[in-house]
Design a protein around this motif. Structure first.
Motif, short mmCIF file in Angstrom:
data_model
loop_
_atom_site.label_atom_id
_atom_site.label_comp_id
_atom_site.label_asym_id
_atom_site.label_seq_id
_atom_site.Cartn_x
_atom_site.Cartn_y
_atom_site.Cartn_z
N ILE A 183 44.45 -16.83 60.36
CA ILE A 183 43.36 -15.87 60.23
C ILE A 183 42.52 -16.28 59.02
O ILE A 183 43.04 -16.38 57.90
N PRO A 184 41.22 -16.58 59.22
CA PRO A 184 40.38 -16.99 58.09
C PRO A 184 40.29 -15.91 57.01
O PRO A 184 40.28 -14.71 57.31
N GLU A 185 40.25 -16.36 55.76
CA GLU A 185 40.02 -15.44 54.65
C GLU A 185 38.59 -14.91 54.71
O GLU A 185 37.66 -15.63 55.10
N LYS A 186 38.40 -13.66 54.35
CA LYS A 186 37.05 -13.09 54.33
C LYS A 186 36.19 -13.84 53.32
O LYS A 186 36.60 -14.09 52.19
N GLY A 187 34.99 -14.22 53.75
CA GLY A 187 34.06 -14.90 52.85
C GLY A 187 34.44 -16.33 52.52
O GLY A 187 33.96 -16.87 51.52
N ASN A 188 35.31 -16.97 53.35
CA ASN A 188 35.71 -18.35 53.06
C ASN A 188 34.49 -19.27 53.08
O ASN A 188 33.52 -19.04 53.78
N GLN A 191 32.82 -20.47 56.21
CA GLN A 191 32.31 -19.40 57.07
C GLN A 191 33.00 -19.39 58.44
O GLN A 191 32.37 -19.07 59.45
N ASN A 193 35.22 -17.62 61.06
CA ASN A 193 35.46 -16.19 61.26
C ASN A 193 36.25 -15.91 62.53
O ASN A 193 36.26 -14.77 63.02
N THR A 194 36.91 -16.95 63.07
CA THR A 194 37.68 -16.81 64.30
C THR A 194 39.15 -17.10 64.03
O THR A 194 39.47 -18.05 63.31
N ALA A 214 42.45 -19.84 54.99
CA ALA A 214 43.01 -19.08 56.11
C ALA A 214 44.50 -18.93 55.88
O ALA A 214 45.14 -19.77 55.21
N ARG A 217 49.34 -15.89 60.66
CA ARG A 217 49.20 -14.59 61.31
C ARG A 217 50.51 -13.83 61.43
O ARG A 217 50.53 -12.60 61.35
#
Length: 336
Positions: A183-188, A191, A193-194, A214, A217
């Protein structure tokens, strides 16, 4: 080549069949190839201007395939290299396939999938490559043994540890029926987002200067880093800690291609099953646009001035390719 009337070659394909005439499909196809080659003399001596290199090293291959773990079957070194390469093929990006001792200085991006065996001095050369502004991508199952197939002591990934800014504590070999994910980190910074599915091999790592892009999961290592980046000198080193399903490699490398301003054969979105690759002599570029599908494809061009090398005709905004067709386009050299 002429087909022989007897022995094991009597049913082999040939340019001249038993009928002894040139009025056959194969003879005409070979004639067409010869005619095309005569019209491509300008390409002789041109070079492929690759800014990307992938390490595919034979000693590493032997060592990986001889290893008794982490999966006794299905380590898939060759397939893994192909998956990384395919992402660039789809984008029409030239890639050199090199061994680990090759000169790295001309590349913007260096990729080393599963560099399990690292020969003496290679880790230091990769470290210098990154410090001087290069971008390096490594994966799980890297930096495990030296050229004698002896494990590096002091923590994996051995001589790549400083460059990548991580320590690999252990690797989890999944059964074929098992599935994890990232799961990608927010604001990586990429970018992404999937969420992507992870299979077969999952490296459990600690950050030693690197930044997590990221995390895993599920399972007992949920939330631990699965994709990282480490700033070293003027360059960056990425670590892909697990084997991931599509479309991860397409998405990941698309971001790096854009960020590093890596040139493509055509600066346009290529239809599925087509590719475009360039050779150059410094004055002119020759772009080989190929259709590998049984369907006709329309390739939008990128606004540059193109000429069909074989016909001499100008090619405007788009190019129509028949099934399994190829066209060689000439344009003024894009590179200096």
């Amino acid at each position: 080549m002429e087909k022989k009337p007897g022995s094991s070659e009597k049913l082999h394909g040939a340019v001249v069949d038993h009928v002894g005439t040139e009025h056959t499909r194969v003879f005409q196809d070979v004639t067409d190839v010869g005619t095309a080659l005569e019209g491509m003399e300008a390409i002789v001596g041109t070079a492929v201007p690759a800014e990307v290199a992938i390490i595919f090293d034979w000693e590493n291959r032997w060592a990986v395939n001889d290893s008794q773990g982490p999966r006794n079957i299905g380590v898939k070194y060759e397939q893994t290299v192909e998956e990384h390469y395919e992402a660039f093929w789809k984008k029409g990006v030239a890639v050199d396939v090199i061994d680990m001792d090759a000169d790295l200085s001309k590349y913007k991006l260096l990729i080393a999938p599963m560099l399990y065996l690292v020969r003496e001095g290679v880790g230091e050369r990769i470290e210098k490559f990154v410090e001087q502004g290069g971008t390096f991508v490594a994966t799980y199952w890297s930096g495990i043994v030296n050229e004698n197939d002896l494990c590096f002591l002091g923590g994996f990934p051995g001589p790549l540890r400083k460059t990548l800014g991580i320590w690999s504590e252990e690797i989890d070999g999944l059964h074929d029926r098992d599935l994890n994910g990232i799961i990608p980190e927010k604001g990586n910074e990429l970018q992404l987002n999937t969420a992507y599915d992870a299979i077969e091999l999952c490296d459990l790592i600690h950050l030693e200067g690197a930044k997590s892009l990221a995390t895993y999961r599920s399972d007992f290592y949920a939330g631990r880093p699965a994709l990282t980046v480490n700033q070293l000198g003027s360059g960056k080193a990425y670590y892909v800690a697990t084997r991931l399903k599509a479309p991860f490699y397409d998405d990941f490398y698309a971001k790096l291609i854009a960020d590093l301003n890596i040139e493509r054969g055509l600066e346009t979105e290529l239809p599925g099953g087509t590719t475009a690759h360039t050779r150059t002599d410094g004055t002119a570029d020759y772009v080989f646009v190929q259709n590998y599908t049984p369907d006709e494809k329309l390739v939008e061009l990128d606004g540059q001035s193109y000429t069909d090398l074989l016909s001499g005709d100008a090619v405007e905004a788009s190019l129509s390719l028949k099934p399994y067709d190829i066209c060689v386009l000439r344009r003024p050299a894009a590179r200096k």
